[in-house]
Design an enzyme around this catalytic site. Structure first.
Site, PDB file in Angstrom:
ATOM      1  CG  ASP A 277      -1.885   1.178   1.235  1.00 62.98           C
ATOM      2  OD1 ASP A 277      -1.945   1.895   0.215  1.00 62.98           O
ATOM      3  OD2 ASP A 277      -2.568   1.372   2.265  1.00 62.98           O
ATOM      4  CE  LYS A 284      -0.452   3.674   3.478  1.00 55.96           C
ATOM      5  NZ  LYS A 284      -1.412   4.285   4.416  1.00 55.96           N
ATOM      6  CG  ASP A 295      -2.651  -2.528   3.654  1.00 52.48           C
ATOM      7  OD1 ASP A 295      -3.246  -2.659   4.740  1.00 52.48           O
ATOM      8  OD2 ASP A 295      -2.967  -1.685   2.799  1.00 52.48           O
ATOM      9  CG  ASP A 354      -3.325   5.786   2.037  1.00 46.78           C
ATOM     10  OD1 ASP A 354      -3.128   4.574   1.794  1.00 46.78           O
ATOM     11  OD2 ASP A 354      -2.773   6.402   2.977  1.00 46.78           O
ATOM     12  CD  GLU A 356      -5.378   0.648   0.400  1.00 42.65           C
ATOM     13  OE1 GLU A 356      -5.362   1.870   0.652  1.00 42.65           O
ATOM     14  OE2 GLU A 356      -5.042  -0.216   1.238  1.00 42.65           O
ATOM     15  NE  ARG A 358     -12.123   3.195   3.584  1.00 42.95           N
ATOM     16  CZ  ARG A 358     -12.102   4.182   4.467  1.00 42.95           C
ATOM     17  NH1 ARG A 358     -13.097   5.048   4.520  1.00 42.95           N
ATOM     18  NH2 ARG A 358     -11.107   4.289   5.314  1.00 42.95           N
TER      19      ARG A 358
HETATM   20  N1  BES Z   1      -3.431   0.168   5.036  1.00 45.09           N
HETATM   21  C1  BES Z   1      -3.872   1.381   5.596  1.00 45.09           C
HETATM   22  C2  BES Z   1      -4.223   1.255   7.088  1.00 45.09           C
HETATM   23  C3  BES Z   1      -3.100   0.879   8.007  1.00 45.09           C
HETATM   24  C4  BES Z   1      -2.456   1.837   8.757  1.00 45.09           C
HETATM   25  C5  BES Z   1      -2.748  -0.447   8.183  1.00 45.09           C
HETATM   26  C6  BES Z   1      -1.449   1.485   9.631  1.00 45.09           C
HETATM   27  C7  BES Z   1      -1.739  -0.801   9.055  1.00 45.09           C
HETATM   28  C8  BES Z   1      -1.097   0.161   9.791  1.00 45.09           C
HETATM   29  C9  BES Z   1      -5.108   1.886   4.866  1.00 45.09           C
HETATM   30  O1  BES Z   1      -5.198   1.513   3.542  1.00 45.09           O
HETATM   31  C10 BES Z   1      -5.072   3.372   4.902  1.00 45.09           C
HETATM   32  O2  BES Z   1      -4.152   3.922   4.352  1.00 45.09           O
HETATM   33  N2  BES Z   1      -6.069   3.979   5.527  1.00 45.09           N
HETATM   34  C11 BES Z   1      -6.139   5.392   5.628  1.00 45.09           C
HETATM   35  C12 BES Z   1      -7.568   5.792   5.368  1.00 45.09           C
HETATM   36  C13 BES Z   1      -7.757   7.268   5.159  1.00 45.09           C
HETATM   37  C14 BES Z   1      -7.083   7.722   3.879  1.00 45.09           C
HETATM   38  C15 BES Z   1      -9.238   7.567   5.126  1.00 45.09           C
HETATM   39  C16 BES Z   1      -5.725   5.770   7.048  1.00 45.09           C
HETATM   40  O3  BES Z   1      -5.993   5.021   7.969  1.00 45.09           O
HETATM   41  O4  BES Z   1      -5.103   6.811   7.207  1.00 45.09           O
HETATM   42 ZN    ZN Z   2      -4.266  -0.201   3.013  1.00 42.42          ZN
HETATM   43 MN    MN Z   3      -4.158   2.812   2.229  1.00 48.27          MN
END
Ligand code: BES
Ligand code: ZN
Ligand code: MN
Length: 511
Positions: A277, A284, A295, A354, A356, A358
């Site tokens: 990811d 990111k 991920d 990011d 992704e 869901r």
């Molecule tokens: N894969 C991440 C969530 C994550 C964060 C997993 C830390 C493991 C450790 C997910 O895809 C993500 O990036 N989520 C974003 C959502 C936001 C853009 C609404 C997040 O949590 O910041």
């Molecule tokens: Zn993710």
């Molecule tokens: Mn993500």
């Protein structure tokens, strides 16, 4: 090669008389001082001498402590390891591990300390079936080491895990003994496979290679079907296609089916499998990307759990859906503002690339719903917000059905995986209203884990009478990957979080 490289066995001999590298015992903390737990079956003189030594050393008996003694009189093992299990007293308001989990963790801590050794006997509590099982499970889970990517030759830093863990207290040839060993090997192998998948670098593990690994590993009673990008397109899986289109390595949907005759229930497990990811165009920051090979921890948990349930021969039908994609920034990458059509026809306005997870999960949940299972459980490293809410060791449990949520929580509790419920209040939905599509895939910033789950809930289909199918969602973003040092039976890196909970969840439907 099996991902589990430690062998568990039973011995009818007295623990102190077994010739091996180490005899592992447990202490507990009494007024801050370590003392051996009772009923370890040792000659009285041996336990008295060890207690004297613990006292002279000032040992505390806390969880995580390992005291190593050598040359203990009347003990055949070269070393005696005493692993702390902490204090029996509970502190109000603090969630503490139960007795079995304390033993499991202590066995894991000792097994890690025995890296490179050949054979050790583990006696961590009274000979009850539950504590013997916890001891064996903790030893196998703690001994795990990932080794595939170390260089070869004398400069290699590859480590060998403890070779063999021996339990006492159950007759080796009795049916219950053989069953226990088989069950613990199956469960620990499943956890080790999930850890291996997470630990495998993302240049080696991508959707296609993940699908290949699962296909090759599947036992005879599990059938595996893989949808490539062309098929995903034809099947209307716009969420997985959209996320995967920024990568040269195309996405996959893997369906794994275990359908024993006379099954008492049918379950669907859906796992998030983002093999890396990057965040996509909403890239990111470098620090947030480092661990993002983890991920796909949800998909790894689903694959492992389905294999274990099939190998255990549980009379429960389970279908696993692995939603595999790599979230990258290639010139076809999806953009904020794009509208994609998910499996089942719902349209989604892309806001933040990011978010992704869901999107790929929406297709998996819609697909799972079409087959009308008795319950759907999804598991995903879905949100950083869940880590902020619950920390890095506890996963969040959400859903649309109190019974399934309760079953997920009690499954987790039974195997010692910390889990906690979060609500899905109805007011969250309106922040995802879109002017151009049925729904946006992100909403307000507050309650991010719950917003993500609310989005997922939109893709759970109806049963034949029109009622929405029962569903629970496990957000394992915190516990899937251990970025800190190892603790208990949890190694650094991939942890296999959720595997044992899913197995136990399925077992809960056996009546
Ligand atoms: N894969 C991440 C969530 C994550 C964060 C997993 C830390 C493991 C450790 C997910 O895809 C993500 O990036 N989520 C974003 C959502 C936001 C853009 C609404 C997040 O949590 O910041
Ligand atoms: Zn993710
Ligand atoms: Mn993500």
């Amino acid at each position: 090669m099996s991902p589990l490289r430690t062998v568990l066995s039973l011995s009818a001999a007295r623990p102190s008389s077994i010739r091996c590298d180490a005899l592992v015992l447990a202490s507990r903390s009494v007024d801050g001082k370590a003392e051996l737990v009772g009923e370890l079956g040792l000659p009285r003189a041996v336990s008295a001498a060890i207690n004297d030594t613990l006292s002279a050393l000032g040992a505390g008996g806390s969880a995580g402590e390992v005291i190593t003694l050598s040359g203990v009189a009347k003990v055949s093992a070269s070393l005696v390891l005493i692993a702390g299990t902490g204090s029996d007293s509970t502190r109000p308001g603090v969630s503490e591990p139960d007795a079995a989990e304390r033993v499991r963790r202590a066995a894991g801590t000792a097994a890690r300390a025995l890296e490179g050794k050949d054979r050790a006997v583990f006696v961590l509590g009274p000979s009850t079936p539950e504590l013997i099982a916890a001891t064996g499970e903790g030893a196998l889970l703690g001994a795990y080491a990932f080794h595939s990517f170390f260089g070869v030759g004398k400069n290699s830093s590859a480590k060998e895990p403890l070779g063999s863990a021996i339990l006492t207290g159950i007759k080796p040839r009795a049916k219950e003994g053989r069953e226990l060993i088989d069950r613990l090997h199956t469960v620990a192998t499943a956890v080790a496979y999930a850890r291996d998948l997470v630990n495998t670098p993302p240049n080696a593990l991508y959707p296609e290679s993940f699908a290949t690994s699962v296909s090759q590993r599947a036992p005879k009673n599990v059938s595996v079907e893989v949808w490539d990008p062309q098929r995903l397109e034809a099947e209307g899986c716009g969420g997985i296609i959209g996320v995967g289109q920024g990568s040269a390595r195309g996405p996959r949907m893997v369906t794994m089916t275990y359908a024993p005759k006379g099954a008492m229930a049918s379950l669907a497990f859906v796992g998030k499998g983002i093999t890396f990811d990057s965040g996509g165009l909403c890239l990111k920051p470098a620090t947030g990307m480092i661990t993002m090979k983890c991920d796909m921890g949800g998909a790894a948990a689903v694959a492992s759990a389905v294999f274990a349930i099939a190998e255990l021969g549980l009379p429960i039908a389970v279908t696993g859906y692995l939603c595999l994609a790599e979230n990258m920034t290639g010139d076809l990458a999806q953009r904020p503002g794009d509208v994609v059509t998910m499996r089942g026809g719902k349209t989604v306005e892309i806001i933040n690339t990011d978010a992704e997870g869901r999107l790929v999960m929406a297709d998996g949940l819609a697909l799972a719903s079409e087959h009308q299972p008795d319950a759907i459980v999804d598991i995903a490293t879905l949100t950083g917000a869940c880590v902020i809410a619950l920390g890095s060791r506890t996963f969040g449990v959400m859903g649309n059905n109190d019974d399934v949520i309760a079953r997920a929580l009690s499954g987790a509790a039974a195997v010692g995986e910390p889990a906690w419920p979060l609500p899905l209040p109805e007011e969250l939905r309106c922040s995802m209203d879109s002017p151009v599509a049925d729904i946006k895939h992100t909403g307000e910033r507050a309650a991010g884990a719950m917003i993500a789950a609310t989005f997922l809930s939109e893709f759970i289909g109806p049963d034949t009478s029109g009622t929405t199918l029962p569903w629970a969602h496990l957000d394992i973003a915190g516990p899937a990957y251990n970025d800190n040092t190892a603790f208990g039976y949890t190694p650094k890196g991939g942890t296999g979080a959720g595997v044992r909970t899913l197995i136990e969840f399925a077992r809960g439907y056996v009546s």
